[in-house]
Design a protein around this motif. Structure first.
Motif, mmCIF file in Angstrom:
data_model
loop_
_atom_site.group_PDB
_atom_site.id
_atom_site.type_symbol
_atom_site.label_atom_id
_atom_site.label_comp_id
_atom_site.label_asym_id
_atom_site.label_seq_id
_atom_site.Cartn_x
_atom_site.Cartn_y
_atom_site.Cartn_z
ATOM 1 N N LYS A 16 54.576 30.138 57.160
ATOM 2 C CA LYS A 16 53.213 30.036 57.663
ATOM 3 C C LYS A 16 52.298 30.873 56.761
ATOM 4 O O LYS A 16 52.729 31.893 56.238
ATOM 5 N N GLU A 17 51.050 30.423 56.605
ATOM 6 C CA GLU A 17 50.133 31.223 55.809
ATOM 7 C C GLU A 17 49.408 32.232 56.707
ATOM 8 O O GLU A 17 48.934 31.891 57.779
ATOM 9 N N LEU A 18 49.358 33.472 56.243
ATOM 10 C CA LEU A 18 48.709 34.524 57.024
ATOM 11 C C LEU A 18 47.606 35.174 56.209
ATOM 12 O O LEU A 18 47.750 35.388 55.007
ATOM 13 N N LEU A 19 46.510 35.508 56.883
ATOM 14 C CA LEU A 19 45.445 36.290 56.258
ATOM 15 C C LEU A 19 45.862 37.753 56.342
ATOM 16 O O LEU A 19 46.117 38.274 57.429
ATOM 17 N N ASN A 20 45.927 38.423 55.200
ATOM 18 C CA ASN A 20 46.509 39.760 55.134
ATOM 19 C C ASN A 20 45.433 40.846 55.251
ATOM 20 O O ASN A 20 44.713 41.128 54.300
ATOM 21 N N LEU A 21 45.347 41.455 56.435
ATOM 22 C CA LEU A 21 44.368 42.534 56.632
ATOM 23 C C LEU A 21 45.084 43.872 56.806
ATOM 24 O O LEU A 21 44.655 44.737 57.563
ATOM 25 N N ALA A 22 46.213 44.005 56.095
ATOM 26 C CA ALA A 22 47.016 45.214 56.274
ATOM 27 C C ALA A 22 47.160 46.035 54.998
ATOM 28 O O ALA A 22 47.970 46.942 54.942
ATOM 29 N N THR A 23 46.373 45.760 53.982
ATOM 30 C CA THR A 23 46.507 46.528 52.740
ATOM 31 C C THR A 23 45.249 47.346 52.478
ATOM 32 O O THR A 23 44.220 47.154 53.118
ATOM 33 N N ASN A 24 45.334 48.217 51.484
ATOM 34 C CA ASN A 24 44.157 48.964 51.023
ATOM 35 C C ASN A 24 43.570 48.342 49.755
ATOM 36 O O ASN A 24 42.775 48.973 49.076
ATOM 37 N N ASN A 25 43.991 47.122 49.464
ATOM 38 C CA ASN A 25 43.530 46.410 48.260
ATOM 39 C C ASN A 25 42.169 45.778 48.585
ATOM 40 O O ASN A 25 41.989 44.567 48.521
ATOM 41 N N TYR A 26 41.193 46.649 48.914
ATOM 42 C CA TYR A 26 39.947 46.213 49.555
ATOM 43 C C TYR A 26 39.105 45.221 48.760
ATOM 44 O O TYR A 26 38.259 44.534 49.309
ATOM 45 N N LEU A 27 39.286 45.211 47.442
ATOM 46 C CA LEU A 27 38.475 44.295 46.627
ATOM 47 C C LEU A 27 39.332 43.158 46.053
ATOM 48 O O LEU A 27 38.827 42.330 45.291
ATOM 49 N N GLY A 28 40.606 43.154 46.402
ATOM 50 C CA GLY A 28 41.493 42.105 45.876
ATOM 51 C C GLY A 28 41.729 42.237 44.380
ATOM 52 O O GLY A 28 42.134 41.275 43.719
ATOM 53 N N LEU A 29 41.501 43.434 43.819
ATOM 54 C CA LEU A 29 41.579 43.567 42.351
ATOM 55 C C LEU A 29 43.015 43.586 41.822
ATOM 56 O O LEU A 29 43.226 43.361 40.634
ATOM 57 N N SER A 30 43.999 43.813 42.698
ATOM 58 C CA SER A 30 45.375 43.943 42.189
ATOM 59 C C SER A 30 45.892 42.649 41.593
ATOM 60 O O SER A 30 46.848 42.657 40.825
ATOM 61 N N THR A 31 45.281 41.531 41.937
ATOM 62 C CA THR A 31 45.729 40.253 41.370
ATOM 63 C C THR A 31 44.613 39.590 40.550
ATOM 64 O O THR A 31 44.711 38.406 40.228
ATOM 65 N N HIS A 32 43.561 40.332 40.247
ATOM 66 C CA HIS A 32 42.485 39.726 39.467
ATOM 67 C C HIS A 32 42.989 39.386 38.054
ATOM 68 O O HIS A 32 43.590 40.236 37.388
ATOM 69 N N PRO A 33 42.771 38.153 37.584
ATOM 70 C CA PRO A 33 43.343 37.739 36.294
ATOM 71 C C PRO A 33 42.986 38.669 35.129
ATOM 72 O O PRO A 33 43.863 39.008 34.320
ATOM 73 N N ALA A 34 41.738 39.123 35.056
ATOM 74 C CA ALA A 34 41.346 39.974 33.923
ATOM 75 C C ALA A 34 42.051 41.325 33.982
ATOM 76 O O ALA A 34 42.426 41.901 32.951
ATOM 77 N N VAL A 35 42.257 41.823 35.200
ATOM 78 C CA VAL A 35 42.936 43.111 35.371
ATOM 79 C C VAL A 35 44.416 42.961 35.009
ATOM 80 O O VAL A 35 44.982 43.786 34.280
ATOM 81 N N CYS A 36 45.023 41.883 35.479
ATOM 82 C CA CYS A 36 46.448 41.641 35.177
ATOM 83 C C CYS A 36 46.648 41.423 33.676
ATOM 84 O O CYS A 36 47.622 41.921 33.091
ATOM 85 N N ASP A 37 45.729 40.707 33.045
ATOM 86 C CA ASP A 37 45.829 40.472 31.587
ATOM 87 C C ASP A 37 45.786 41.790 30.833
ATOM 88 O O ASP A 37 46.573 42.016 29.912
ATOM 89 N N PHE B 3 41.331 50.604 33.923
ATOM 90 C CA PHE B 3 40.119 50.488 33.114
ATOM 91 C C PHE B 3 39.438 49.135 33.371
ATOM 92 O O PHE B 3 38.222 49.050 33.566
ATOM 93 N N ALA B 4 40.253 48.094 33.403
ATOM 94 C CA ALA B 4 39.708 46.743 33.652
ATOM 95 C C ALA B 4 39.146 46.653 35.070
ATOM 96 O O ALA B 4 38.116 45.993 35.308
ATOM 97 N N ALA B 5 39.813 47.306 36.025
ATOM 98 C CA ALA B 5 39.324 47.280 37.407
ATOM 99 C C ALA B 5 37.972 47.978 37.502
ATOM 100 O O ALA B 5 37.048 47.484 38.157
ATOM 101 N N LEU B 6 37.829 49.102 36.812
ATOM 102 C CA LEU B 6 36.560 49.824 36.832
ATOM 103 C C LEU B 6 35.453 48.973 36.206
ATOM 104 O O LEU B 6 34.322 48.942 36.695
#
Ligand SMILES: *Cc1c(COP(=O)(O)O)cnc(C)c1O
Length: 366
Positions: free
Chosen positions: A14-35, A254-257
């Motif tokens: 099932k798909e769940l909306l995840n409101l249990a992390t501190n990843n408040y801006l979703g930056l941990s999976t942002h393509p530019a940050v990951c690159d 650095f990319a996240a900032l």
């Protein structure tokens, strides 16, 4: 559960909306940050090899530190391995047997541990209680070395420290003021923190924040006057005696900032969504305490009620955590929602309707 930091989780198909992390801006999976992080890993390897003061330094760290200092408007900044290590390090460097440290009772565990390790006298004031703080300051009027430390946003209640009053009291009593912006950095004050949002940045002597929450990465910063940062750099044991962060982590930070600086209104939008949800929750009869931030506690009281509510919301596609004692005081078990800026309006509507159904379900049991 996999992909624990993503906005959408798959659980039992099932798909769940995840409101249990501190990843408040979703930056941990942002393509530019990951690159940026993967490029640094390919070019410089997976580890830094040593502490910064030995051979673990590189121009990347200094570049990030200059960027953080310029972002926060401080003379200097130091990157430390984690928020936990940062609090131990600056407290250990600046406080000692002759220091009194005033600390909010609900401050993060890393602050409590840092004060204890520093051997300073630990004076706790009741949560955000300025009358109590003023009395304690008065009582220690003759002490020369005084530090006050507080979270700016409290992680289990989502409320804010009364910073204006704290600044006034610190100025009146000659107290060094340190602010832990772990849950505000990236969000408040165009990403700079609560002190900036309130126009009080210059009155704060030590700005500490983590890159592990809204920044979506790992590590922490201490930003302050150059002489204070130099002390932490030379004496902070969590800095001196610990291997520096891997280059990939620094590059990701650095990319996240860069993203945070480019999108200064993301945090404000997130706080707006939280306000909208709090109003709906209030109308449904739920209590959200003193929350004024993206962190919304929904007080349930008994442990079993919090667990029931969490499990019920799961069936509606919303994943939140149920926080119980001893993390929070007895009898205040709660759901903890941490909203995220990568939510769209549809997601917010899903949360509202899930809670509407939860309210009906609870009523039908009463
Ligand atoms: C999370 C947190 C820390 C610790 O940061 P880490 O990077 O996870 O070690 C310190 N202070 C506060 C207020 C926090 O919420």
């Amino acid at each position: 559960m996999e992909d624990g930091a993503d906005l959408r989780l798959r659980f039992d198909g099932k798909e769940l909306l995840n409101l249990a992390t501190n990843n408040y801006l979703g930056l941990s999976t942002h393509p530019a940050v990951c690159d940026a992080a993967s490029r640094a890993a390919r070019e410089q390897g997976t580890g830094s090899g040593a502490s910064r003061i030995v051979t673990g330094n590189s121009s990347l760290y200094e570049k990030l530190e200059r960027e953080i200092a310029s972002f926060l408007g401080t003379e200097s900044a130091l990157v430390i391995g984690s928020g936990y290590a940062a609090n131990l390090s600056w407290l250990g460097a600046l406080a000692g047997r002759n220091t009194v440290v005033f600390s909010d009772r609900l401050n993060h565990a890393s602050i409590v541990d840092g004060i204890q390790l520093s051997r300073a006298k630990h004076v706790r004031y009741r949560h955000c209680d300025m009358k109590h703080l003023a009395d304690l300051l008065e009582k220690h009027r003759d002490v020369e070395q005084k530090i006050l430390v507080t979270d700016s946003v409290f992680s289990m209640d989502g409320d804010c420290a009364p910073l204006r009053e704290i600044v006034d009291l610190c100025e009146e009593h000659g107290v060094l003021l340190a602010l832990d912006e772990a849950h505000a950095s990236g969000i408040w004050g165009e990403g700079r923190g609560l002190a900036h949002a309130l126009g009080l940045a210059d009155a704060v002597d030590i700005h500490m924040g983590t890159m592990s929450k809204a920044w979506g990465g790992y590590g922490a910063y201490v930003a302050a006057r150059a002489d204070i940062v130099a002390l932490v750099r030379n004496r902070g044991r969590g800095f001196v005696f610990s291997t520096s962060l891997p280059p990939s982590v620094i590059a990701g930070n650095f990319a996240a900032l860069f993203r945070i600086r480019q999108n200064p209104n993301e945090g404000q939008r997130l706080l707006g969504m939280a306000q909208e949800l709090r109003e709906v929750l209030g109308k449904l009869g739920f209590e959200t305490g003193g929350s004024e931030t993206q962190i919304i506690p929904v007080l349930m009281g008994r442990n079993e009620d919090a667990l029931f509510a969490r499990d019920f919301l799961l069936t509606k596609g919303v994943f939140v955590s149920a926080i119980r004692p001893p993390t929070v005081p007895a009898g205040t078990a709660r759901l903890r929602l941490s909203l995220r800026a990568d939510m769209v309006q549809e997601d917010l509507e899903l949360v509202k309707s899930a809670f509407t159904e939860l309210a009906k379900e609870i009523q039908s049991h009463e």
